[in-house]
Structures are given as structure tokens and as C-alpha cells.
Design a protein around this motif. Structure first.
Motif, short mmCIF file in Angstrom:
data_model
loop_
_atom_site.label_atom_id
_atom_site.label_comp_id
_atom_site.label_asym_id
_atom_site.label_seq_id
_atom_site.Cartn_x
_atom_site.Cartn_y
_atom_site.Cartn_z
N UNK A 135 22.51 26.26 36.42
CA UNK A 135 22.96 24.93 36.87
C UNK A 135 24.47 24.85 37.03
N UNK A 136 25.16 25.98 36.84
CA UNK A 136 26.62 25.97 36.94
C UNK A 136 27.10 25.68 38.35
N UNK A 137 28.20 24.97 38.45
CA UNK A 137 28.81 24.62 39.74
C UNK A 137 30.23 25.17 39.77
N UNK A 138 30.53 25.97 40.78
CA UNK A 138 31.88 26.52 40.97
C UNK A 138 32.49 25.90 42.22
N UNK A 139 33.69 25.36 42.09
CA UNK A 139 34.36 24.71 43.21
C UNK A 139 35.61 25.51 43.60
N UNK A 140 35.69 25.89 44.87
CA UNK A 140 36.87 26.56 45.41
C UNK A 140 37.89 25.50 45.81
N UNK A 141 39.04 25.51 45.14
CA UNK A 141 40.08 24.53 45.42
C UNK A 141 41.29 25.19 46.07
N UNK A 142 41.66 26.38 45.56
CA UNK A 142 42.80 27.10 46.11
C UNK A 142 42.52 27.64 47.50
N UNK A 143 43.58 27.86 48.26
CA UNK A 143 43.46 28.35 49.64
C UNK A 143 43.79 29.84 49.69
N UNK A 144 42.80 30.71 49.93
CA UNK A 144 43.07 32.15 50.02
C UNK A 144 43.89 32.47 51.27
N UNK A 145 44.54 33.61 51.24
CA UNK A 145 45.31 34.05 52.41
C UNK A 145 44.39 34.19 53.61
N UNK A 146 44.91 33.89 54.78
CA UNK A 146 44.13 33.98 56.00
C UNK A 146 43.56 35.39 56.17
N UNK A 147 42.26 35.47 56.48
CA UNK A 147 41.61 36.75 56.66
C UNK A 147 40.99 37.32 55.40
N UNK A 148 41.13 36.61 54.28
CA UNK A 148 40.54 37.09 53.01
C UNK A 148 39.02 37.16 53.12
N UNK A 149 38.45 38.16 52.49
CA UNK A 149 36.99 38.34 52.48
C UNK A 149 36.54 38.53 51.04
N UNK A 150 35.45 37.85 50.67
CA UNK A 150 34.94 37.93 49.30
C UNK A 150 33.61 38.68 49.30
N UNK A 151 33.48 39.63 48.38
CA UNK A 151 32.23 40.37 48.22
C UNK A 151 31.65 40.01 46.86
#
Length: 376
Positions: free
Chosen positions: A288-304
Motif C-alpha cells: 500500500x506504499x505510495x512514492x511521489x516524485x517531486x524532484x526534477x531529474x536531468x533531461x534525458x534521465x532514464x530509470x531502470x
């Protein structure tokens, strides 16, 4: 006003090229055209996003440009057809516009607008021309607001009228940083009373998340940062625990899981780094955990990521300016500030004249400021 309909010469901090310090120059600011507003900026905060502009990692920015997007000022003049504000009104320019007519603006659950920079470049005003010139050269706008200029022009739907009693050198923070973090907890995550929260990065935005979590009644608020100098302020604003990843040999998500039993109920990433985004997701409880992305990653960043992090039930979501419909909500937030429902003043660590803008950025990069406010 006497300047209505005329070109105004004033000071502005101009970014001439990527990686170069800002240069305080005399610029010419043309009068507003139909549907536009010209604002005299009184105060503006320095946000990490402005630093991203100078580093060249904010998408669609064209140089030379006047950055700045966290300002407050007074309407100097308006173009034909403008009805929501008039000369003399105190206003906050909106880095996220609200046109009022697109499908997103008409959706009560959305705070996005198709006029935003995510959908179209905002280097020039909607008619594809600039209102700024300097040394005979066209200067580009930033997010249509360019609050590092003493006078700036923006579309009517990118400005909100606020209470005349509002101190502009304080409420300028309500243009970006504070509502982004505070709203991430209240609007986006909808933090429940008695819950546990972890905030990755406790700069100005992260501390605003802390304040939002406290306001909702969270019982445990864990601040995570490698800069321990920020911990005293985090605890002052409501953090119950402060930890640094550098103090542990195991991944910080494992530390948080052990601290809380099964992981936190809500996690917030307020830095914009790929590795901390993944850690924040893994640190919230698996079902039931909720993670919120608030920060802005550098343009072109990719998450695996490991798909099981989501298949087990976690929710991963982003937030745009804390989920507030800006033209509707900024006046209300200012009223709440005046009613002392929150105290965003505690985020202002430095106040400098516009001439010392580069000093303000040095404080930000060195981790020595929370929010630096520039005054014209």
C-alpha cells in the motif's frame, strides 16, 4: 501608470550562455499586447530549477534567456481584453499556467494545462515573439514569467491576483517551491493521519513536504539527506528522525524498512536523482506504499527498476506544482499564509539584492541556503 504603453528600461539577470554566470544588465521590456500583463517584480526566489537552466539541463530553454519563476510583484499595465487583473494589483506569476479552456483545466482532478512548458516551449510568448531586448539582441523568456527581470510580461492566464495585504518578499515562495512540496503531501499523496513518511532531500521543497506531512497528522516523518546541516531545520518543521545514507553500509531503503518494519507508508523524492528515485520507491511498503516524485531529474534521465516493486501493489506517481490548479489555488494559499495556517517564511534563509544573484546561486550549490530571495 505613466509607463503604460511605453518600453521600460530596467535591470534583469540575463543568462547569455550555458555554464556562464548570470549578468545583471539593462534590458528593454516592451508593453503587453492583447491578453498580456506587464508586472513589476518586487521579489523572486532562487529555485533549483533555475540552476538547471544555467547548467543547460532544463528542456527547451533557448539562450540568451532571463530565468526566474518564483516571483511576486505589482501589475504595471495590461493589454487589451485583460479583465482579471488591473494596474496596482499584487500578483504572483504562474510558472504553470491555467488557461481555463483546455481539457485538463476543465478536469477538476487535473492541475495540468496544455499551455505549460511540458506541452509547448515557453521561450517566447504565445504569439512567438519576445518582449525583452538587451544590447540590440532578442532575449528569451523562461516559463513565460522570467522573474529575474524587474519588469516582465506574461499571458493573463499565467498570473494570479493575490490579497493586497500580502508581503511580496515572503509570498514569492508560493510561486513554486513551497506549494510544490506542501501539495505533494496534501494533494498528491493525500497523507493520512498516523502514517509514516520518508522525505529524500530536505532543501526548500523537501522541507515543504515535511511541513505538509506534519499538517496532515503523520506520526513519523523521516528526513533523508547527505547534508546533516539541514537536519536541525527539518526537525524544527516536524521531522521525527533524520538520517544520512553516508552513515550506513547498506542501501538506505533497507535502513528505512528496518526502521519502520515493512517500509514507510509514503515516500517523497525531492532531489531529482535517478538513484534516489529508485530508493524512495523501494523504501515504501510493498503493498500500500505510495512514492511521489517531486524532484526534477536531468533531461534525458532514464530509470531502470525491478517490476516487482510495482507488481506487489506500490503506487508510484509524480506531482506537478503540488497538484494545485495555480490560478485558482495561489490566491487561497496566500490567504492561508496571511491567516498563519502555515509559515513558509521559515524557508527563507537569505535575502539579497538582484545585483548579488550569482552569490545566491553559490549559496544554493554549496548547500548553505534553503531559499534565497532576491529583491529589486
Amino acid at each position: 501608470m505613466a509607463t503604460s504603453g511605453k518600453v521600460i528600461r530596467c535591470r534583469a539577470a540575463v543568462a547569455w550562455a550555458v555554464g556562464k554566470p548570470l549578468s545583471v544588465e539593462e534590458v528593454e521590456v516592451s508593453p503587453p499586447k492583447a491578453g498580456e500583463v506587464r508586472v513589476k517584480i518586487v521579489a523572486t526566489g532562487i529555485c533549483r530549477t533555475d540552476d538547471h537552466v544555467l547548467e543547460g539541463c532544463f528542456p527547451n530553454v533557448v539562450f540568451p534567456v532571463i530565468p526566474g519563476h518564483e516571483g511576486a510583484g505589482i501589475v504595471e499595465s495590461v493589454g487589451e481584453g485583460v479583465t482579471s487583473v488591473k494596474p496596482g494589483d499584487k500578483v504572483i506569476p504562474l510558472c504553470l499556467p491555467q488557461c481555463g479552456g483546455c481539457s485538463f483545466c476543465l478536469n477538476p482532478e487535473s492541475n495540468y494545462c496544455v499551455k505549460s512548458h511540458v506541452s509547448e516551449p515557453q521561450n517566447l510568448l504565445p504569439d512567438k515573439t519576445s518582449r525583452f531586448t538587451c544590447k540590440g539582441k532578442q532575449i528569451h523568456h523562461f516559463l513565460w514569467v522570467s522573474t529575474f527581470a524587474e519588469y516582465t510580461v506574461m499571458p493573463e492566464y499565467a498570473v494570479a491576483k493575490i490579497d493586497a495585504a500580502a508581503p511580496l518578499d515572503k509570498v514569492c515562495l508560493l510561486g513554486c517551491g513551497f506549494p510544490t512540496g506542501y501539495g505533494a503531501a496534501i494533494n498528491t499523496a493525500k497523507v493520512k493521519p498516523g502514517s509514516t513518511c520518508a522525505i529524500f532531500g530536505v532543501g526548500g521543497v523537501g522541507l515543504s513536504v515535511v511541513m505538509g506531512c506534519k499538517a496532515t497528522g503523520a506520526s513519523r516523518i523521516i528526513a533523508v539527506d547527505i547534508n546533516k546541516d539541514k537536519f536541525a531545520k527539518a526537525k524544527e518543521l516536524g521531522a521525527t528522525d533524520c538520517i544520512s545514507p553516508h552513515d550506513f553500509k547498506k542501501p538506505i531503503q533497507e535502513v528505512l524498512t528496518e526502521m519502520t518494519g515493512h517500509g514507510v507508508d509514503y515516500s517523497f523524492e525531492a532531489i531529482g536523482h535517478v538513484d534516489t528515485l529508485t530508493a524512495a520507491l523501494a523504501s515504501c511498503n510493498m503493498n500500500t506504499g505510495v512514492c511521489v516524485m517531486v524532484g526534477v531529474p536531468a533531461s534525458g534521465s532514464v530509470i531502470s527498476i525491478d517490476p516487482m516493486l510495482l507488481l506487489s501493489g506500490r503506487t508510484w506517481k509524480g506531482t506537478l506544482l503540488g497538484g494545485w490548479k495555480m490560478r485558482d489555488c495561489i490566491p487561497t494559499l496566500v490567504s492561508s499564509y496571511l491567516e498563519k495556517k502555515f509559515n513558509s517564511d521559515v524557508l527563507i534563509s537569505h535575502t539579497l539584492p538582484i545585483a548579488k544573484v550569482n552569490e545566491g546561486f553559490e549559496l544554493l550549490r554549496a548547500g548553505k541556503s534553503i531559499r534565497c530571495v532576491l529583491l529589486f
